[in-house]
Each structure stands twice: as structure tokens, then as C-alpha cells.
Design a protein around this motif. Structure first.
Motif, PDB file in Angstrom:
ATOM      1  N   SER A  13       7.364  -7.925 -10.714  1.00 42.80           N
ATOM      2  CA  SER A  13       7.905  -7.736 -12.057  1.00 42.80           C
ATOM      3  C   SER A  13       9.386  -7.388 -12.056  1.00 42.80           C
ATOM      4  O   SER A  13       9.967  -7.165 -13.113  1.00 42.80           O
ATOM      5  CB  SER A  13       7.122  -6.631 -12.776  1.00 42.80           C
ATOM      6  N   LYS A  61       9.770 -14.307 -22.906  1.00 42.46           N
ATOM      7  CA  LYS A  61       9.067 -13.083 -23.301  1.00 42.46           C
ATOM      8  C   LYS A  61       8.645 -12.261 -22.088  1.00 42.46           C
ATOM      9  O   LYS A  61       8.736 -11.031 -22.089  1.00 42.46           O
ATOM     10  CB  LYS A  61       7.840 -13.430 -24.141  1.00 42.46           C
ATOM     11  N   GLU A  62       8.183 -12.940 -21.049  1.00 39.08           N
ATOM     12  CA  GLU A  62       7.617 -12.229 -19.902  1.00 39.08           C
ATOM     13  C   GLU A  62       8.686 -11.686 -18.973  1.00 39.08           C
ATOM     14  O   GLU A  62       8.534 -10.580 -18.426  1.00 39.08           O
ATOM     15  CB  GLU A  62       6.690 -13.169 -19.126  1.00 39.08           C
ATOM     16  N   TYR A  63       9.786 -12.414 -18.769  1.00 39.63           N
ATOM     17  CA  TYR A  63      10.714 -12.071 -17.691  1.00 39.63           C
ATOM     18  C   TYR A  63      12.097 -11.611 -18.131  1.00 39.63           C
ATOM     19  O   TYR A  63      12.765 -10.881 -17.402  1.00 39.63           O
ATOM     20  CB  TYR A  63      10.858 -13.255 -16.736  1.00 39.63           C
ATOM     21  N   SER A  65      12.951 -10.441 -21.440  1.00 35.22           N
ATOM     22  CA  SER A  65      13.023  -9.592 -22.627  1.00 35.22           C
ATOM     23  C   SER A  65      12.925  -8.105 -22.307  1.00 35.22           C
ATOM     24  O   SER A  65      13.004  -7.271 -23.214  1.00 35.22           O
ATOM     25  CB  SER A  65      11.912  -9.984 -23.617  1.00 35.22           C
ATOM     26  N   GLN A  66      12.757  -7.768 -21.035  1.00 34.65           N
ATOM     27  CA  GLN A  66      12.703  -6.366 -20.625  1.00 34.65           C
ATOM     28  C   GLN A  66      13.993  -6.022 -19.875  1.00 34.65           C
ATOM     29  O   GLN A  66      14.506  -6.836 -19.105  1.00 34.65           O
ATOM     30  CB  GLN A  66      11.494  -6.108 -19.733  1.00 34.65           C
ATOM     31  N   PRO A  67      14.525  -4.825 -20.052  1.00 34.59           N
ATOM     32  CA  PRO A  67      15.812  -4.498 -19.428  1.00 34.59           C
ATOM     33  C   PRO A  67      15.686  -4.175 -17.941  1.00 34.59           C
ATOM     34  O   PRO A  67      14.657  -3.675 -17.469  1.00 34.59           O
ATOM     35  CB  PRO A  67      16.261  -3.259 -20.209  1.00 34.59           C
ATOM     36  N   THR A  69      16.596  -1.743 -14.959  1.00 35.28           N
ATOM     37  CA  THR A  69      16.781  -0.283 -14.911  1.00 35.28           C
ATOM     38  C   THR A  69      17.384   0.111 -13.571  1.00 35.28           C
ATOM     39  O   THR A  69      17.436  -0.686 -12.630  1.00 35.28           O
ATOM     40  CB  THR A  69      15.437   0.436 -15.088  1.00 35.28           C
ATOM     41  N   TYR A 102      19.958  -5.247 -20.490  1.00 34.81           N
ATOM     42  CA  TYR A 102      19.627  -6.588 -20.995  1.00 34.81           C
ATOM     43  C   TYR A 102      20.670  -7.596 -20.504  1.00 34.81           C
ATOM     44  O   TYR A 102      21.870  -7.325 -20.531  1.00 34.81           O
ATOM     45  CB  TYR A 102      19.571  -6.582 -22.513  1.00 34.81           C
ATOM     46  N   GLY A 457      19.485 -10.531 -24.243  1.00 31.88           N
ATOM     47  CA  GLY A 457      18.228  -9.811 -24.123  1.00 31.88           C
ATOM     48  C   GLY A 457      17.324  -9.915 -25.323  1.00 31.88           C
ATOM     49  O   GLY A 457      16.204  -9.397 -25.304  1.00 31.88           O
TER      50      GLY A 457
END
Length: 477
Positions: A13, A61-63, A65-67, A69, A102, A457
Motif C-alpha cells: 500500500s 481511488k485506490e492508489y 487519493s491517499q496522502p 506520510t 498529496y 490529490g
């Protein structure tokens, strides 16, 4: 073991690790003064001369759209240090500090469900932040995997056109078309993710599937309550568990459990002797089939597909009879056939042609397609590629391309690109930016066919499967 599995899930992920190893070193390889980069995705030809675009929304959406960290960066830094590649820690931390993690990339794409001739731009990717321009190419590995849902969707769309032609010639009921090719592919793919992505792609053109993860993915990523349907069906174990002497009892049990008025019951019938089973269905079980009010679907699962289907149809016709429809073709009473062995584009056409020649309507058959639907294809089936076509160096855009003397088919496009669509004819044309309208291409007749679907993002367009299906079906002839 559980700790190892949890760690593997974390790595899978991590968007920084969702790339090729050599990408980690590329930020050091661009010309000094590079501040922006532009790339595009296209099908460079292949099995089909058009592709049905689908699946980018799932990937975004899966890869993306998440920031990113700091923990993700730390994990990637440790990996690449041990792996032997440099790591752009400064660049990644800049993205976290400046953009909240993002990715500052802009992605434009043709609307999903569009059927576009090959050799045209389908997606463009651009980053104009001088500290992060390298992202454009870094995410190629992930984004180019759109080849898989596009290729599955393209093949299924082509199959839909094939089956449609036979229904139009031999059937009075075109409404059955969405259920004529059923997805049997879940067990034949390389991963659960392939099952989900490929299975969803098939559902642009059809509404029958036994690939649960594909249906779940279509529901979740494309905003639909239920993308596909299935029916109770026997497998060999549920028949052979009764023993050979109990074969007829196994069939009778299927009718007792599932044979209700208006229902469909699918029963594999070649566990021992298909022809003996067909005699059972046509004699001691015949009245039970009729009385149930259900439609019995017989599945032969071995032998030469064309030969076996025709033998099965004739045996069922003799036992249950048929009616002649408005186009002069026979439609069986109470029973149908599903062919799920050796099914591919060639065998589907051969079977339908043989049925037509023998006077049987396409109503009588459904196809269950497995490995050939979701697995027996690859990136070269439609020769997909993502290439850099322009970079900005010292504040000036520079067109770039590859042009190998050893393979002209790998020549790439150059410049900042878009896709145009003629609103009168529906024709597509790849063009360079800025658009330069001339007397041969009147501005009022052409629209920019690409739309910005992702920026910084944020997913900007969230299309439904109904809209995708409607767009794909608008291309049918």
C-alpha cells in the motif's frame, strides 16, 4: 508469519514503492533546469483497432487519493538503501510539507466507456512543480497498469458486438444480450486484485458474473448498487458427491432446491457420461423440469466445444421440443445450454455460426468465459505504453520522443498532447497544445475529448458504471 503478512500488506500500500526500482534514481538523471514534465498513455495497436477506455478511476481511488506520510517515506528510504538505489528523500518530504502528502500531478483522460481508435492519446499526466516534476514519470508503473482493465473491457466489448450480430440475425429478443457472456475467470487469474479489476472491466459490456471480487469492485469504485447477477449452479463435486449411482438423485435435488417458477438452474452434466445424462434429463427427469417452471441450463464441460454444444442442443430439442421464432430459428422449450469450457472469441463465433447454420437461435446458449477473459492477455495485446513527450527546461517547453531505428512501431509522440473529438462525425484525433485551429479543422466541429479527472490529490470526476455502460453502448452499430 502474521507479522510478515502485515508488513507485506503495508509495503503493497506504499505509493513510493509502487514503482520500478530504477525509477528511484531518475530524479538525478534529468537535465539541469528541468521544471516540468508531460507524459501520455496510448495503445500503439494490437489485437483490436479500437480500445474501450475503463479502469483509471479504480486506480486513482485506490492508489493516488491517499496522502504520502512521513512513515511511508521512512519505510521507502529503508527499502531503497538496502536495495541499492538512491532515494529522493528531500523531494518526498517536500511533497508532504508543501502539499500535505498529496501528489501535485494533473491527470487528464478520455471519459471512461469511450471507444477510441488505437494510436491516440488516452491519458496525459503533468507536473509543473520544479521540485516534484519527476513525479510524472515516477508514477508510470502504477498508472500504466490501466492497460489491464482497458484490454479486458475492450475484449468484452468486442464479444458483445459479436454476440449481438448473431442475436440480431437469429433471435427475437435482443434484451438478453447483457447476459450472454458470463465471467468464470476468478480462479484463473494471478491475484485477487486482478480478479477485482478485470472482473469489473468485463461488466462494462455484460451483467453476468461469478467473479465476486469483480462485482464488488464495480459496485464500490463505480457507484452502483449491484453491477452483475448470477444463478444457483452445480459443480462437479456437488454431483459426484452423490456417487455415480446417485447421479439422477443429484440432478433431482438441484430441481428440488432451486427449481422455482421463473428461476434459472445451471447443472453441470458431464461428470461421467454427458450423453447418458442428457437421456436422464429427457426421460425420468423431463416432467420434473417442466413442472418446476424453471429454465434448466445444461453445462457440458469437456470435449470439442462446437461439437458438444451441437450434440447437446439436438438431444435437448428431441427431448423437450422447440418453437420457431419470428426469424425462423428454433428456440428450445424449458432448457438452455451454457458452454464454459474452451471458450474464447474464436470458439464463441464458431459455435454461434454452427448453431445458425443448423437453424438454432442464439437464445439457446450462454457462454461462461474464464482464463481467456481475464488472464490470457497482457500489456502487448494492445501494445500499451506511457511515454514522456515534453519537458520544460530553463522555462522553455521542449518536445521529446523516442524513435528507435530498430523498431518504428515504438516511435513515441512528442509535445504536450490532447485528444480531439469531432462532434459531427465522432472521429478522434490526437493534437498538440496549444490547439492551432485552421481551415481544415473548424473549431466549432471539434471538442477537447480529454477531461481533468485528478489534480493535486483530488479526484475531480467520479463516474457511475451506468454512465460508463451508456457511453460504451453508444458506440455500438
Amino acid at each position: 508469519m502474521q507479522n510478515d503478512l502485515r508488513r507485506l500488506s503495508s509495503i503493497l500500500s506504499n505509493p513510493i514503492l509502487n514503482t520500478d526500482s530504477y525509477k528511484a534514481s531518475h530524479y538525478l538523471q534529468y537535465p539541469p533546469g528541468t521544471s516540468a514534465m508531460f507524459s501520455y498513455i496510448e495503445s500503439r495497436g494490437g489485437r483490436y483497432d479500437r480500445t474501450l477506455f475503463f479502469g483509471l478511476q479504480m486506480l486513482l481511488k485506490e492508489y493516488l487519493s491517499q496522502p504520502v506520510t512521513t512513515a511511508i517515506i521512512d519505510e521507502a528510504r529503508s527499502f531503497f538503501a538496502a536495495h541499492g538505489e538512491p532515494f529522493n528523500e528531500t523531494g518526498w518530504r517536500y511533497i508532504v510539507e508543501t502539499y500535505g502528502g498529496y501528489l501535485p500531478v494533473r491527470i487528464r483522460a478520455v471519459p471512461e466507456g469511450s471507444v477510441v481508435p488505437t494510436h491516440n492519446v488516452l491519458v496525459t499526466v503533468e507536473c509543473d512543480d520544479p521540485q516534484a516534476f519527476w513525479l510524472t514519470s515516477y508514477i508510470e508503473t502504477m498508472l500504466l497498469r490501466v492497460w489491464y482493465p482497458v484490454t479486458v473491457a475492450t475484449q468484452s466489448w468486442q464479444l458483445r458486438q459479436l454476440v449481438r450480430r448473431y442475436l440480431e440475425r437469429t433471435s427475437d429478443d435482443i434484451a438478453q444480450l447483457p447476459f450472454k457472456v458470463h465471467d468464470f475467470g476468478a480462479r484463473g487469474v494471478s491475484s485477487a486484485e486482478s480478479s477485482a479489476i478485470g472482473g469489473a472491466a468485463h461488466l462494462v459490456s455484460f451483467m453476468g458474473s461469478d467473479t465476486v471480487l469483480g462485482v464488488v469492485a464495480a459496485n464500490a469504485y463505480y457507484n452502483t448498487p449491484m453491477a452483475a447477477f448470477s444463478v444457483p449452479a452445480a459443480e462437479h463435486s456437488t454431483i459426484t458427491a452423490w456417487g455415480r449411482a446417485g447421479e439422477c438423485d443429484a440432478y433431482r435435488n438441484m430441481l428440488r432446491q432451486f427449481g422455482k417458477p421463473g428461476a434459472i438452474v445451471s447443472v453441470v452434466s458431464d461428470s461421467y457420461d454427458l450423453f447418458a445424462a442428457l437421456r436422464m434429463w429427457g426421460t425420468e427427469l423431463r416432467q420434473a423440469v417442466i413442472d418446476s417452471g424453471a429454465t434448466l441450463v445444461i453445462r457440458p464441460d469437456s470435449g470439442d466445444p462446437q461439437t458438444i454444444v451441437m450434440q447437446t442442443l439436438r438431444a435437448l430439442d428431441e427431448a423437450f421440443g422447440s418453437v420457431v421464432n419470428g426469424k425462423g430459428y428454433r428456440v428450445l422449450n424449458h432448457v438452455r445450454v451454457i458452454q464454459g469450457d474452451g471458450v474464447n472469441a474464436d470458439s464463441i463465433e464458431a459455435i454461434l455460426a454452427a448453431m445458425e447454420a443448423a437453424g438454432y437461435a442464439a437464445d439457446n446458449i450462454v457462454f461462461g468465459m474464464g482464463g481467456a477473459l481475464l488472464q490470457q492477455l497482457n500489456r502487448d495485446t494492445q501494445r500499451f505504453a506511457m511515454k514522456c513527450s515534453a519537458v520544460k527546461v530553463d522555462d522553455v517547453w521542449r518536445d521529446v520522443c523516442k524513435d528507435p531505428v530498430t523498431d518504428a512501431g515504438k516511435r513515441s509522440k512528442q509535445g504536450r498532447l490532447t485528444l480531439l473529438r469531432n462532434r459531427r462525425t465522432g472521429a478522434y484525433q490526437t493534437a498538440t497544445l496549444p490547439l492551432a485551429w485552421d481551415d481544415r479543422r473548424v473549431e466549432s466541429d471539434w471538442d477537447d475529448a480529454l477531461e481533468t479527472v485528478f489534480d493535486g490529490g483530488k479526484l475531480l470526476i467520479d463516474v457511475s458504471l451506468d454512465d460508463v455502460r451508456a457511453r460504451a453502448q453508444a458506440h455500438e452499430v
